[in-house]
Enzyme design. Structure first.
Site, mmCIF file in Angstrom:
data_model
loop_
_atom_site.group_PDB
_atom_site.id
_atom_site.type_symbol
_atom_site.label_atom_id
_atom_site.label_comp_id
_atom_site.label_asym_id
_atom_site.label_seq_id
_atom_site.Cartn_x
_atom_site.Cartn_y
_atom_site.Cartn_z
ATOM 1 C CE LYS A 1 -11.593 10.926 -26.817
ATOM 2 N NZ LYS A 1 -12.072 12.026 -25.962
ATOM 3 C CB SER B 1 -9.179 13.215 -23.508
ATOM 4 O OG SER B 1 -10.526 13.205 -23.953
ATOM 5 C CB SER C 1 -12.105 15.946 -24.020
ATOM 6 O OG SER C 1 -11.397 15.660 -22.843
#
Lengths: 93, 481, 484
Positions: free
Chosen positions: C76, C151, C175
Site C-alpha cells: 500500500k 482506504s 480500511s
C-alpha cells in the site's frame, strides 16, 4: 458552524479554504459535529479516558548517537534550500 | 503610590545528553546547519519518537535537587502551533502529568537574608530549531540541529519581588544544574534561557497585576536590566492611568531593549492532547532512590564543607561552591598547593578577573589548577613576593610556561640573601642622605610612615625582588643605627 | 499462473517449476495490461521488481527456504519505500521519495519477497470508497461502476483482479476489512501494536495498524508471519513473542464458541448481506462451533467516538506537511502564513481538510472535555464491552460492512453517510483488537464479507477459523467474470 467559525479553525490549522466552497465545508462539518454530538448522551461517569488500546508503558532508548549526517539525502527532496538551510519566507518575530 | 513587583520565571535548561530527546541525533553545539537532524528531527512522514532514557534520569536528578515530588507517571502531550523551526507542527512536551512536581529552592541574599522560591513544576520537552534571519533573497534559513534537544522547563511560583531575588534564583538554578552535571550552563550558547513574567501591583494589594512575559534572556546581567526596565515601564503606564497589555516581549541583547512580539500577538490555542505515539513513562521508588544515591554534592552542601574544612568565610565558600567547575578548580588547586585560603584568593581574584575580561568559562581557563598551585607554592616558600606572583601569573596565562620556568627565565627570584640586601640598603642610605637625616631627627611616631620611602627605593633597586620582611628589618636596623 | 496462491507460488519456486523472474514478469505484464481498468496502482516498480526477483532466484538456487523468497506482492502506498515514491494517495506527497524504509518494508525485503509496486488508496487513508485519492478512484473488479471500498482499495482490487498475489494494507477504522469484503478477498488487521508503524505514514496513531490482504487465510498467515515484528523504533509496538500463524490453521472448530453481537444485525443491514452472514454462521455451527448471542451495548457510539479521536490525532499528525522540508509547496508564497495555508490548502483534498478541521475543533479551547475527553471515555466503554464478551466467547462474528459495494458518487456529498460504512469495523480499532474479513457469499454478483473479531493477539485463532471456513467453501476462489 458558520463561515466565520470555519475561518477561525482554518487559520488555526493553516488551511486555505476557497471562498466558493466554504459554505459547503461549513455545512458538512456541521453534519459531522451532529454525528459526534451523539457522544453527549453517553453515561461516562467514573470512566477513565483511554488514550491507548494497550495498557503498556513507555520503553526508553539508551542515550547513544545512532544517526549519521544525511543532510544531502534529506535536502535532495526539499523544496528550497541554500547553504544547508531550509528556506522559508521571512520569519518575523 | 508605592508599587510592589511580582516576578515568576520560566527557565529552559538544555540537558547535557549525548542525543536528542526523541532521536539518536547528536546535540553537539556549533555543528554545520542541519547535519545533526535525522528523519525523526525533520518530521519525515512515518517517523516516530523514541524517548531518551538519560533525559528522564537528568530530570529526576533535578527534581530531587529542588526537593520536588517526582512524577511517577509522566505523559507527553502535543502542543500544536505552526512555526518553521518546529518541524512536526507541534512540540512534544508535558502538561498535565510532568516528570517534576512541586518543589522549592532556598536562596541566600545579601545581608544574610534567606528566601524560599517555590517550583511550580518542571517538565521535559523538546527544543525547537533556529530561524536564521540573514537574508537569503528575502527568505529566512532554518537550521534544525537544535530541534529535539532535550529541555527541562522549570516554572517557578510568582514568589520573587525584586530583580535581585530573581537574579539570585537564576544563579542558584545555574549552580544546581551545573553541579548536577545535567546542563553545561553555557548561557551564551543558549544552554539556559530565561523567560521572565513581571507584573506590578499597589503595595498591599492581594490581587496580581497583569503580567508581561519577556523571552530570550540568556545572561544574568540582561535579566537584571530587563526587569528594571519593564518594572519602570509598567509603573509609568499605570501612573499615567493606562493599563498593562498581557503580551510576550522579546529582549534584544544588542540594544538592551524589549519589544512586543508580533508573531505571538494573536491569541494562541495550542490544542494540547496526549501524544498518541508515546506511552506513559512510569518511574518507581527503586529508580528514584537509585538516582538519589547517584546525586553529586550540591552547592549548599559544598559551601558548608568549604567553610568547615577549609575555614573559608561564608562569602568565599558561597562564591566558590556555586559552580561545579569552579569548585573543582579551587579544590584541585588547594589540594596541590596545600593552602586553601591562598587558593581561594587566587581563584576568586586573578583567575576570575582574567576569565571575566576574556569572557571565558572556567573550563577554558588558560592556567590549570596544577600550574596555579605551582605559583602559590613559590609565594609560600618566599621565592617570590605576592606582587611578582601577579607578573608570573600573567606570563603563565599567556602560555609562557610553569611558574618555576617563568621565575627562572625572567630572573624573578626574590632576593633573601642578607648580604645582597645589606648592599642595596647601604646604597639607598648613601644616596639619600638628606632623607636619612630627616628620618633620624623625626619624632618616633612619624618614623614608620617615613620608612616607606626607603622601602620603595630599595625595592626599586632590587627590581621588586627583595624579600620585603627581610628588607624592612635591615632598613630599620641601619636607619636606627 | 496468477490464480496461484502465495503458498502455491512459493512451493513451485522451490520446485523450480518457474523462476521468480518469470512469475514477477507475469504479474508485471498483467498490471501493465489490466490495471488501466482498475487504477489499483499508483506506482509500478518494474525495474526494481525484476532486480529483486533476480536476487531472489540466486537465493533460491542457493537453497533459501524462506516461504516468501521470490514471491511477488505489493505495498500500500502508505508504507515508505527507500528511493520509491510514496504518496499516501495525496498531491501533498506526489513528489515524495523517502530516504528510508518502513519497518514492514524492511521485513519483506529481508524475506526476499519481490515488490511489484505501490497500491492506490484514499488520501492519507481517509475514506471508505477510494474516491478521495488524488490519483483517481480505484474500480471494483467485480463491477467497475462500484467502489472497491477504502482506504486500502488499491490493495483489495489488485488482489481481487489477480494483479498481485497479496498486498500490504493498513486499517484505522476498517480500511483493510471493508475493502476486503467489497472485493471478495481475505484481509486481516492484527492487534494494535503487533505490526510496527515506523515508516507507515500516520493517520491516527492510536488506531492505525498495518495488515495484509490476500485471497486465502493461509496466504494471510504467510504474509503476516513476515510483517509482524517487535520494533523499538515504534513505542507503541508490543514486545510479544512472535508466533507462526500458519501453525494452527488446521485446528478443529469443535468446541469453539462464536459470539454474535445483536447490535451488528440491526437497522441498515442489507438483507442479502444478512442472509450470507447468517449462512456462514450456520456453517460454523454445523462444523462443531457453538453459537452464542451476545451484546456489545456501546457499538452505536463507536462511530461518533471515532470521528472525534481520529480527526483529532490526524489534525496534529498532518501538521508536518507544511511545504518546508519535503512534499508539495505552493508557488511564490508571499509570506510564511501564505506558504502554510496555500501549500496545505492546495496539497490536501477536501476530505483530509474536513477531518483536520473537525479535529482542530474538537481539541480547541473550551471543547476538549466535551469532545476529546468524552470520546476517550467512550472508547474505554467500548473496550469494556469486548472484555466482557471475550469472557464468554472465543471469537465474535458479524457482517464486515452493512452492504456490498456501492456505486461511485452514491453517497453524495454527505460525509456522514460514508462514515457509517464502517459502523461494524470501527469499534475493533478503538479497542485495539484483531479483526478479519473473509468472503462468505454474493449479493447481486457482488461479494459479501464475514467479519471475525478476536481477543488481543488472537490472530492465529482468527486465521484458523477463516481457513476452516475456506476449506468448506469456495467463495474465496471465485473471481470476477472478466478475470481469466
Amino acid at each position: 458552524m458558520d463561515v466565520s467559525e470555519i475561518e477561525k479553525l482554518a487559520h488555526l490549522a493553516r488551511l486555505n479554504i476557497n471562498d466558493e466552497t466554504i459554505d459547503e465545508t461549513a455545512k458538512s462539518i456541521t453534519g459531522v459535529l451532529a454525528l459526534v454530538d451523539q457522544l453527549q448522551a453517553a453515561n461516562t461517569d467514573g470512566t477513565a479516558p483511554m488514550a491507548h488500546p494497550l495498557d503498556a508503558i513507555q520503553k526508553l532508548r539508551i542515550d547513544e548517537v545512532s544517526e549519521p549526517n544525511q543532510r544531502e539525502r534529506f535536502q535532495a527532496i526539499a523544496p528550497a534550500t541554500e547553504d544547508g538551510l531550509y528556506l522559508v519566507p521571512k520569519v518575523i518575530e | 503610590m508605592e508599587w510592589e513587583t511580582v516576578i515568576g520565571l520560566e527557565i529552559h535548561v538544555q540537558l547535557a545528553t549525548k542525543t536528542k530527546i526523541f532521536s539518536g541525533s547528536s546535540i553537539t553545539f556549533g555543528a554545520e546547519p542541519n547535519t545533526q537532524a535525522c528523519a525523526i528531527d525533520l518530521a519525515m512522514p512515518g517517523t516516530l519518537p523514541s524517548p531518551n532514557e538519560q533525559a528522564f534520569r537528568f530530570a529526576t536528578m533535578f527534581g530531587l535537587a529542588v526537593n520536588a515530588e517526582i512524577g511517577k507517571r509522566s505523559v507527553f502531550e502535543r502542543k500544536n502551533y505552526f512555526y518553521p523551526d518546529l518541524p512536526k507542527g507541534y512540540q512534544t512536551t508535558q502538561l498535565a502529568e510532568p516528570i517534576v512536581g512541586r518543589g522549592y529552592v532556598d536562596l541566600q541574599l545579601e545581608g544574610g537574608r534567606t528566601k524560599r522560591v517555590g517550583i511550580h513544576h518542571a517538565h521535559l520537552e523538546e527544543d525547537a530549531g533556529k530561524s536564521l534571519h540573514e537574508d537569503y533573497h528575502g527568505m529566512s534559513g532554518i537550521d534544525l540541529n537544535r530541534a529535539g534537544t532535550p529541555l527541562i522547563e522549570v516554572v517557578t511560583d510568582p514568589d520573587m519581588r525584586t530583580s535581585e531575588e530573581a537574579v539570585a534564583f537564576a544563579r542558584k538554578l545555574h549552580s544546581l544544574v551545573t553541579s548536577l552535571g545535567i546542563c553545561d550552563g553555557e548561557m551564551s550558547q543558549g544552554s539556559m534561557r530565561f523567560d521572565v513574567n513581571i507584573s506590578v501591583r499597589p503595595k498591599g494589594q492581594e490581587e496580581l497585576g497583569t503580567r508581561t512575559e519577556t523571552k530570550n534572556l540568556n545572561s544574568f546581567r540582561f535579566m537584571e536590566r530587563c526587569i528594571h526596565q519593564e518594572v519602570e515601564r509598567q509603573i509609568e503606564v499605570l501612573e499615567d492611568g493606562g493599563t498593562i497589555k498581557q503580551e510576550t516581549r522579546l529582549y534584544d541583547g544588542d540594544t538592551h531593549t524589549a519589544r512586543s512580539m508580533r508573531s505571538k500577538e494573536e491569541a494562541n490555542d495550542y490544542r494540547y492532547f496526549p501524544c498518541p505515539d508515546l506511552l506513559p513513562v512510569i518511574i518507581d521508588d527503586d529508580y528514584i532512590e537509585a538516582v538519589r544515591k547517584m546525586l553529586p554534592e550540591l552547592p549548599d552542601a559544598r559551601q558548608a564543607r568549604f567553610e568547615a574544612t577549609f575555614g573559608l568565610s561564608n562569602y568565599d565558600a558561597g562564591s566558590l561552591s556555586a559552580d561545579a567547575a569552579t569548585s573543582a578548580f579551587f579544590e584541585s588547586t588547594a589540594a596541590a598547593c596545600g593552602d586553601a585560603k591562598l587558593a581561594a584568593n587566587w581563584v576568586m581574584g586573578e583567575v576570575s578577573a582574567r576569565l571575566n575580561s576574556e569572557e571565558l568559562s572556567i573550563a577554558a581557563a588558560k592556567v590549570s589548577p596544577e600550574q596555579l598551585a605551582g605559583l602559590i607554592v613559590r609565594i609560600k616558600d618566599q621565592t617570590i613576593s605576592n606582587k611578582i606572583a601577579k607578573t608570573v601569573f600573567e606570563a603563565m596565562w599567556d602560555g609562557e610556561g610553569n611558574a618555576d620556568e617563568i621565575i627562572e627565565a625572567k630572573g624573578l627570584k626574590q632576593v633573601s640573601d642578607s648580604g645582597a640586601l645589606e648592599k642595596i640598603v647601604d646604597e639607598v642610605i648613601a644616596n639619600n642622605s638628606a632623607q636619612v637625616e630627616n628620618y633620624r631627627s623625626a619624632d618616633e611616631s612619624k618614623r614608620p610612615k617615613m620608612l616607606g620611602f626607603f622601602v620603595g627605593q630599595a625595592m626599586k633597586a632590587s627590581r621588586g625582588q627583595a624579600n620585603p620582611q627581610q628588607l624592612n628589618a635591615i632598613l630599620l636596623a641601619k636607619l636606627e643605627g | 499462473m496468477h490464480n496461484l496462491t502465495i503458498a502455491e507460488i512459493s512451493q513451485k519456486l522451490k520446485a523450480k517449476e518457474f523462476s521468480s523472474v518469470e512469475v514477477t514478469e507475469h504479474f508485471l505484464n498483467r498490471i501493465e495490461s489490466l490495471d488501466p481498468n482498475y487504477n489499483a496502482f499508483i506506482s509500478v516498480t518494474r525495474e526494481q521488481a525484476l532486480a529483486q526477483a533476480r536476487a531472489a532466484d540466486i537465493k533460491l538456487a542457493a537453497g533459501d527456504t524462506h516461504i516468501m523468497c521470490g514471491v511477488p506482492f505489493s505495498h500500500k502506498d502508505i508504507f515508505c519505500t527507500d528511493g520509491v515514491k510514496t504518496t499516501c494517495g495525496s498531491k501533498m506527497l506526489d513528489n515524495f521519495v523517502p530516504p528510508y524504509n518502513a519497518t514492514v518494508v524492511e521485513n519483506y525485503l529481508n524475506a526476499g519477497a519481490v515488490m511489484l509496486g505501490k497500491t492506490n488508496m484514499d488520501e492519507f487513508a481517509m475514506g471508505s470508497s477510494n474516491e478521495t485519492s488524488y490519483f483517481g478512484a480505484v474500480k471494483n473488479p467485480w463491477d467497475t461502476n462500484c467502489v472497491p471500498g477504502g482506504s486500502s482499495g488499491g490493495s483489495a482490487a489488485s488482489v481481487a483482479a489477480r494483479l498481485t498475489p497479496g498486498a500490504t494494507a493498513s486499517d484505522t477504522g476498517g480500511s483493510i476489512r471493508q475493502p476486503a469484503a467489497l472485493c471478495g478477498i481475505t484481509g486481516i488487521k492484527p492487534t494494535y501494536g503487533r505490526v510496527s508503524r515506523w515508516g507507515m505514514i500516520a493517520f491516527a496513531s492510536s488506531l492505525d495498524q498495518g495488515g495484509v490482504m490476500t485471497r486465502t487465510a493461509k496466504d494471510s498467515a504467510i504474509m503476516l508471519n513476515v510483517m509482524a515484528s517487535y520494533d523499538s523504533k515504534d513505542s507503541t509496538c508490543v514486545d510479544q513473542p512472535l508466533e507462526d500463524y500458519t501453525a494452527n490453521l488446521g485446528d478443529s472448530l469443535e468446541g469453539v464458541t462464536i459470539g454474535i453481537p445483536k447490535e451488528y444485525f440491526g437497522e441498515g443491514l442489507n438483507p442479502g448481506t444478512l442472509a450470507a452472514v447468517e449462512a456462514a454462521i450456520k456453517l460454523y455451527e454445523a462444523a462443531g462451533a457453538k453459537i452464542k448471542s451476545i451484546s456489545l451495548p456501546h457499538t452505536g457510539l463507536s462511530v461518533p467516538a471515532y470521528y472525534v479521536i481520529a480527526p483529532a490525532e490526524c489534525s496534529a499528525n498532518l501538521s508536518r506537511f507544511d511545504g518546508v522540508r519535503y512534499g508539495y509547496r505552493c508557488d511564490n508564497p508571499k509570506d510564511l502564513e501564505d506558504l502554510y495555508k496555500r501549500s496545505r490548502g492546495e496539497g490536501f483534498g477536501d476530505e483530509v481538510k474536513r477531518r483536520i478541521l473537525v479535529g482542530t475543533y474538537c481539541l480547541s479551547a473550551g471543547y476538549y472535555d466535551a469532545y476529546y475527553g468524552k470520546a476517550q471515555q467512550v472508547r474505554r466503554l467500548i473496550k469494556q464491552d469486548f472484555d466482557d464478551a471475550f469472557k464468554q466467547v472465543d471469537v465474535i462474528m458479524g457482517p464486515t460492512s452493512p452492504s456490498p459495494a456501492f456505486e461511485f458518487g452514491s453517497k453524495g456529498d454527505d460525509p456522514v453517510a460514508m462514515y457509517l460504512e464502517d459502523i461494524y469495523t470501527i469499534a475493533t480499532n478503538l479497542a485495539g483488537l484483531p479483526g478479519m474479513s473473509i468472503p462468505c457469499g454474493m449479493v447481486d454478483n457482488k461479494p459479501v464479507g464475514l467479519q471475525l473479531i478476536g481477543n488481543f493477539f488472537a490472530e492465529a485463532k482468527l486465521l484458523n477459523l477463516a481457513h476452516q471456513f475456506q476449506q468448506r467453501t469456495d467463495f474465496h476462489q471465485q473471481a470476477p467474470a472478466d478475470i481469466a
